[in-house]
Design a protein around this motif. Structure first.
Motif, short mmCIF file in Angstrom:
data_model
loop_
_atom_site.label_atom_id
_atom_site.label_comp_id
_atom_site.label_asym_id
_atom_site.label_seq_id
_atom_site.Cartn_x
_atom_site.Cartn_y
_atom_site.Cartn_z
N PHE A 107 27.65 24.10 44.33
CA PHE A 107 26.53 25.03 44.34
C PHE A 107 25.34 24.36 43.67
CE2 PHE A 107 29.04 26.00 40.49
CZ PHE A 107 28.08 25.84 39.50
N ALA A 108 24.15 24.92 43.93
CA ALA A 108 22.94 24.45 43.26
C ALA A 108 22.86 25.15 41.91
CB ALA A 108 21.71 24.77 44.11
N PRO A 109 22.99 24.43 40.79
CA PRO A 109 23.02 25.08 39.48
C PRO A 109 21.68 25.69 39.13
CG PRO A 109 22.97 22.68 39.25
CD PRO A 109 23.13 22.97 40.72
N PRO A 110 21.74 26.71 38.22
CA PRO A 110 22.94 27.23 37.55
C PRO A 110 23.61 28.33 38.36
CG PRO A 110 21.02 28.33 36.67
CD PRO A 110 20.50 27.34 37.69
N LEU A 111 24.83 28.69 37.94
CA LEU A 111 25.54 29.83 38.49
C LEU A 111 26.14 30.59 37.30
CD1 LEU A 111 27.89 30.04 41.55
CD2 LEU A 111 28.68 30.90 39.35
N HIS A 112 25.83 31.88 37.20
CA HIS A 112 26.28 32.66 36.04
C HIS A 112 27.69 33.19 36.31
CE1 HIS A 112 26.30 35.54 32.71
NE2 HIS A 112 25.34 34.79 32.20
N TRP A 113 28.68 32.40 35.91
CA TRP A 113 30.08 32.69 36.18
C TRP A 113 30.56 33.98 35.48
CZ3 TRP A 113 33.55 31.93 39.61
CH2 TRP A 113 34.92 31.97 39.33
N ALA A 121 38.08 44.71 41.59
CA ALA A 121 39.31 44.07 42.07
C ALA A 121 40.37 45.11 42.42
CB ALA A 121 39.84 43.11 41.01
N VAL A 122 41.03 44.92 43.57
CA VAL A 122 42.07 45.83 44.03
C VAL A 122 43.40 45.39 43.43
CG1 VAL A 122 43.27 46.78 46.04
CG2 VAL A 122 40.83 46.17 46.20
N PRO A 123 43.99 46.18 42.53
CA PRO A 123 45.27 45.78 41.92
C PRO A 123 46.32 45.49 42.99
CG PRO A 123 44.33 47.65 40.73
CD PRO A 123 43.49 47.45 41.96
N GLY A 124 47.05 44.40 42.79
CA GLY A 124 48.05 43.99 43.75
C GLY A 124 47.53 43.05 44.81
N VAL A 125 46.19 43.07 45.02
CA VAL A 125 45.54 42.21 46.02
C VAL A 125 44.66 41.17 45.35
CG1 VAL A 125 43.94 42.16 47.99
CG2 VAL A 125 45.57 44.04 47.75
N GLU A 126 43.95 41.57 44.30
CA GLU A 126 43.04 40.69 43.56
C GLU A 126 43.33 40.80 42.07
OE1 GLU A 126 38.70 40.83 45.30
OE2 GLU A 126 39.51 42.86 45.20
N SER A 127 42.98 39.75 41.34
CA SER A 127 43.04 39.82 39.89
C SER A 127 41.98 38.90 39.29
CB SER A 127 44.42 39.42 39.36
OG SER A 127 44.64 38.02 39.48
N VAL A 128 41.51 39.27 38.12
CA VAL A 128 40.64 38.41 37.32
C VAL A 128 41.25 38.35 35.94
CG1 VAL A 128 38.35 38.09 36.32
CG2 VAL A 128 38.57 39.02 38.64
N ALA A 129 41.71 37.18 35.55
CA ALA A 129 42.37 37.02 34.25
C ALA A 129 42.11 35.64 33.71
CB ALA A 129 43.89 37.24 34.41
N GLN A 130 41.73 35.58 32.44
CA GLN A 130 41.50 34.31 31.73
C GLN A 130 40.54 33.40 32.49
OE1 GLN A 130 45.61 33.04 31.18
NE2 GLN A 130 45.63 33.93 29.12
N GLY A 131 39.47 34.02 33.02
CA GLY A 131 38.44 33.24 33.68
C GLY A 131 38.78 32.75 35.08
N LEU A 155 32.18 37.20 37.49
CA LEU A 155 33.55 37.62 37.22
C LEU A 155 33.60 39.08 36.78
CD1 LEU A 155 35.63 34.83 35.46
CD2 LEU A 155 35.69 35.61 37.82
N ALA A 156 32.61 39.51 35.98
CA ALA A 156 32.59 40.90 35.52
C ALA A 156 32.48 41.86 36.70
CB ALA A 156 31.44 41.11 34.54
N LEU A 157 31.61 41.55 37.66
CA LEU A 157 31.47 42.40 38.84
C LEU A 157 32.75 42.42 39.67
CD1 LEU A 157 27.88 41.55 40.13
CD2 LEU A 157 28.66 43.74 39.23
N LEU A 158 33.34 41.25 39.86
CA LEU A 158 34.54 41.16 40.68
C LEU A 158 35.72 41.85 40.00
CD1 LEU A 158 34.13 37.49 41.91
CD2 LEU A 158 33.83 39.58 43.27
N LEU A 184 44.57 32.36 46.95
CA LEU A 184 43.42 31.57 46.56
C LEU A 184 43.11 31.81 45.09
CD1 LEU A 184 41.04 32.22 49.60
CD2 LEU A 184 42.64 30.32 49.28
N GLU A 185 42.80 30.73 44.37
CA GLU A 185 42.44 30.82 42.96
C GLU A 185 41.12 30.07 42.75
OE1 GLU A 185 46.32 30.40 40.37
OE2 GLU A 185 46.40 28.92 41.99
N VAL A 186 40.18 30.70 42.07
CA VAL A 186 38.88 30.08 41.81
C VAL A 186 38.58 30.17 40.32
CG1 VAL A 186 36.41 30.08 42.34
CG2 VAL A 186 38.05 30.71 44.11
N ARG A 187 38.15 29.05 39.76
CA ARG A 187 37.77 29.02 38.34
C ARG A 187 36.55 28.15 38.17
NH1 ARG A 187 41.96 25.38 38.98
NH2 ARG A 187 41.72 23.33 37.99
N ALA A 188 35.95 28.20 37.00
CA ALA A 188 34.79 27.36 36.72
C ALA A 188 35.19 25.89 36.77
CB ALA A 188 34.21 27.71 35.35
N GLY A 189 34.27 25.06 37.29
CA GLY A 189 34.51 23.62 37.35
C GLY A 189 33.49 22.90 36.50
#
Length: 450
Positions: A182-188, A199-209, A192-195, A224-229
């Motif tokens: 991505f073209a920086p910056p990106l407010h991770w 998040a649909v329990p059982g389908v999505e999760s947001v935990a430990q970034g 994550l707070a919005l997602l 699929l898993e996405v985290r800050a790089g």
């Protein structure tokens, strides 16, 4: 907007920040790598422009933005420019003229460039075989893959892999790992707070970034898993049943985080606004969140007409539990795929725990989407999409705007947000109202959790 510099004496194009210092009279500029390649230039081996995000300019007509999104979704993988033009009510000739005028490239050239750039990243980042890279990148055959890679990079796939740098290769303990540039910056944290809130329990999760979700590929489940790089990329780890068409998986997950978005024009335009300006200063680089499944976010929006967020998450979880395909053994609390519109249309929604009114509205939406697969495909203008959704029994204009916002319409703005601000202030945020609404939503979440 990123501007790529091409040097006529060397035939090479570079991204901003490259150490090359050519004479100004020898430089041509392009807004897209595909346009530089269409004019005979090849990517610089030093700055490697194929490894960075290349957003479409903010002043490009909305019609072309929709066309580009359809191309990214695979509209030209096995179809023609004529079919794409028909979807947009344009002749193939006029479609090509608009692309050439505003983007400097034809639709086919843009599609070829995106496939080739994605393949080059796979050759760098992974140990997939050349054949696997070809089909993962959307090419119809290895022969086509070899031909197009030579056209774009003037080298074969094996030659390109031999040039990768030691630090390029990503090694994952299970799954396939690759970068989402991505073209920086990106407010991770803001994203994550919005997602997490939706998040649909059982389908999505947001935990430990880390954001995780289940997906379906031709009826088979994946994770699929996405985290800050790094400063200019997120890290995606994909656990999939096969790699064919991986390019579209990566494009779709990237849309959730807006990795291809150019937020600089919106930030510049609204920096002095008394309401949005301070929010931008607090969270530079915040993107408007996209969606993996259009029907999934539409269902969420409809249910929010009748209940608050926490209750809607429970209802969405119950819907996935009853109607979604089971996904055993994935872990992280993920157990289901979110059901399709066709499945929801025939599900006993009262049995899921919905009262009569939201059940009728959700069933009407499911029937409408099942009957028209173009309703939520991103190809409609905002002025057409909102009335089309509003024609579905039980769907309000506010809900239609919420859905449009998540589908990438930059000026979508839910009426509930409008009510909290003067009409004059909201009008001043055009055409960036989705961006403004996102900042307001994150600020509200932060105030609740503070």
């Amino acid at each position: 907007m990123t501007t790529y510099s091409a040097v006529v004496t060397t035939g090479i194009y570079c991204r901003p920040g490259c150490g090359a210092r050519p004479l100004a009279e020898n430089v041509r500029t392009f807004e897209l790598p595909a346009a530089a390649e269409a004019n005979g230039f090849r990517a610089c081996l030093r700055c490697r422009p194929y490894r960075v995000a290349g957003p479409i300019a903010a002043d490009v007509p909305e019609l072309l933005c929709r066309a580009v999104q359809l191309i990214i979704a695979g509209a030209l993988d096995a179809d023609t420019e004529a079919a794409l033009g028909a979807r947009l009510a344009l002749s193939p000739r006029h479609l090509r003229r608009l692309f050439t005028q505003h983007l400097g490239v034809t639709p086919d050239q843009l599609a070829r460039s995106r496939r080739a750039h994605f393949a080059r990243r796979l050759l760098d980042d992974t140990d997939l075989t050349v054949a696997d890279v070809a089909f993962a990148s959307g090419f119809g055959s290895v022969r086509q893959f070899n031909r197009d890679m030579r056209l774009v990079f003037l080298a074969s796939p094996l030659e390109l892999r031999s040039r990768r740098r030691r630090t390029d290769r990503l090694v994952a303990d299970g799954g396939l790992e690759m970068r989402l540039p991505f073209a920086p910056p990106l407010h991770w944290p803001g994203l994550l707070a919005l997602l997490a809130e939706r998040a649909v329990p059982g389908v999505e999760s947001v935990a430990q970034g880390v954001y995780r979700r289940t997906i379906s590929l031709d009826g088979e489940a994946g994770l699929l898993e996405v985290r800050a790089g790094g400063a200019d990329h997120l890290l995606l780890r994909a656990h999939l049943p096969f790699w064919e068409g991986l390019i579209h998986v990566v494009e779709r997950i990237g849309r959730i985080f807006g990795v291809d978005a150019d937020v600089a024009p919106a930030e510049t335009a609204l920096a002095a606004d008394p309401v949005i300006g301070p929010l931008i200063a607090a969270r530079p680089g915040l993107r408007v969140p996209g969606a993996w499944g259009a029907f999934e976010i539409a269902a969420d929006a409809v249910l929010r007409q009748y209940a608050a967020g926490p209750r809607v998450r429970q209802q969405m979880a119950a819907l996935a539990e009853v109607a979604g395909q089971p996904v055993p053994g994935i872990g992280h609390g993920l157990t289901r795929l979110f059901p399709s519109a066709e499945t929801v249309a025939v599900t006993d929604l009262e049995g899921v725990g919905l009262s009569a009114q939201p059940a009728r509205a959700l069933r009407a939406l499911a029937l409408a989407v099942a009957a028209d697969d173009t309703l939520l495909d991103g190809g409609s203008a905002l002025a057409d999409l909102v009335p089309a959704l509003g024609a579905v029994p039980g769907v309000t204009e506010d809900t239609a705007q919420r859905i449009a916002l998540r589908l990438g319409h930059g000026d979508a703005f839910p009426a509930a947000t409008t009510a909290a601000h003067a009409d004059a202030a909201v009008a001043a945020w055009r055409p960036w109202r989705a961006f403004a609404a996102t900042h307001l939503a994150v600020a509200e979440l932060s105030a609740v959790t503070a």
